[in-house]
Design an enzyme around this catalytic site. Sequence first.
Site, PDB file in Angstrom:
ATOM      1  N   SER A  12       0.697  -1.116  -0.125  1.00 11.53           N
ATOM      2  CA  SER A  12       0.027  -0.198   0.035  1.00 11.53           C
ATOM      3  C   SER A  12       0.919   1.317   0.074  1.00 11.53           C
ATOM      4  O   SER A  12       0.355   2.305  -0.199  1.00 11.53           O
ATOM      5  CB  SER A  12      -1.013  -0.037   1.199  1.00 11.53           C
ATOM      6  N   CYS A  74       2.263  -7.112   2.065  1.00 11.43           N
ATOM      7  CA  CYS A  74       1.298  -6.100   2.686  1.00 11.43           C
ATOM      8  C   CYS A  74       0.137  -6.944   3.315  1.00 11.43           C
ATOM      9  O   CYS A  74      -0.188  -7.670   2.804  1.00 11.43           O
ATOM     10  CB  CYS A  74       0.585  -5.165   1.604  1.00 11.43           C
ATOM     11  N   THR A  76      -2.281  -6.569   5.018  1.00 11.64           N
ATOM     12  CA  THR A  76      -3.592  -6.203   4.891  1.00 11.64           C
ATOM     13  C   THR A  76      -4.116  -6.677   3.528  1.00 11.64           C
ATOM     14  O   THR A  76      -5.328  -7.220   3.336  1.00 11.64           O
ATOM     15  CB  THR A  76      -3.999  -4.624   4.815  1.00 11.64           C
ATOM     16  N   CYS A 184       2.123  -5.784  10.161  1.00  9.18           N
ATOM     17  CA  CYS A 184       2.020  -4.745   9.203  1.00  9.18           C
ATOM     18  C   CYS A 184       3.377  -4.528   8.647  1.00  9.18           C
ATOM     19  O   CYS A 184       4.484  -4.414   9.404  1.00  9.18           O
ATOM     20  CB  CYS A 184       1.212  -3.647   9.443  1.00  9.18           C
TER      21      CYS A 184
HETATM   22  N1  DGL Z   1       1.981  -2.154   5.030  1.00 11.19           N
HETATM   23  C1  DGL Z   1       0.638  -2.820   5.016  1.00 11.19           C
HETATM   24  C2  DGL Z   1       0.468  -3.959   5.707  1.00 11.19           C
HETATM   25  O1  DGL Z   1       1.193  -4.599   6.113  1.00 11.19           O
HETATM   26  C3  DGL Z   1       0.135  -1.262   5.458  1.00 11.19           C
HETATM   27  C4  DGL Z   1      -1.322  -1.393   5.673  1.00 11.19           C
HETATM   28  C5  DGL Z   1      -2.035  -0.044   5.276  1.00 11.19           C
HETATM   29  O2  DGL Z   1      -1.854   0.655   4.406  1.00 11.19           O
HETATM   30  O3  DGL Z   1      -2.961   0.421   6.199  1.00 11.19           O
HETATM   31  O4  DGL Z   1      -0.897  -4.127   6.533  1.00 11.19           O
END
Ligand code: DGL
Length: 263
Positions: A12, A74, A76, A184
Amino acid sequence: MNKYSPIGVFDSGVGGSSIWKEIHQLLPNENTIYLADSKNAPYGNKTQQHITELSLKNTQELINRGCKIVVVACNTATTNAISVLREKFSIPIIGIEPAIKPAALQTKHKSIGILATKGTLSSDLFHKTAGAFAKDISVIEIVGEGLVPLIENGELDSQEMTSLLKKYTAPMIAENIDYLVLGCSHYPYLIPRLKKMLPQHVTIIDSGQAVARQTKNILQQENVLNDSKKTPKLQFFTNTSVNTLQYLLQSYSEKTTIQTLDF
Ligand code: DGL
């Protein structure tokens, strides 16, 4: 597509560069393309449908650029969209999930903390993993609200960062955790600050090395490991300013290119 084709990595935003570093360390011959979808960060508060649409767009962009494998750097995006990505695309897709299993297996206090986004902590995949490995221990789940935007702005040492981290670690310290799982890919950049706040007996773990190992295993299985001794092409693209990526990758500045791209 062949063994010289690049490994594609997306996040992201800038956080997945922490995962890229592990991949590059383990696979230094490989060409790589990294996409930072910072224009749409954070993903953590978006709906599953929206996260899936953005993940499809990023994966398609990497495939259009000839990638032989895609690493979803990521948590998420992985926990919300990886099954759709694997259904839609035929190349191997590697995901990243919070390292709850090793923490649950190793905790002596029977108490672990997990810091992740709302999107990850509310996903079915996370609940499945937590249910399978951590049902007999106490898991302090904390949403790291506000951390990703600060990291995106390069504000790793700001006053606001310090007070958010104090707020998020306080309930974990109160519950006497001995493992903190970073769920994250932005958060490994916070490890030096977190270490200062947590008691010394707390081990902080993230999934970067495991993802790099899994990427290598799959490339080996598919017979597409790059054995060339040529200097690899290490490209980074962001759809906002290059500043934070430049800052986070400063020790790689001689070998990487960082450019703005509309994707
Ligand atoms: N680096 C993303 C993750 O691992 C960030 C999440 C986000 O953009 O909120 O979840």
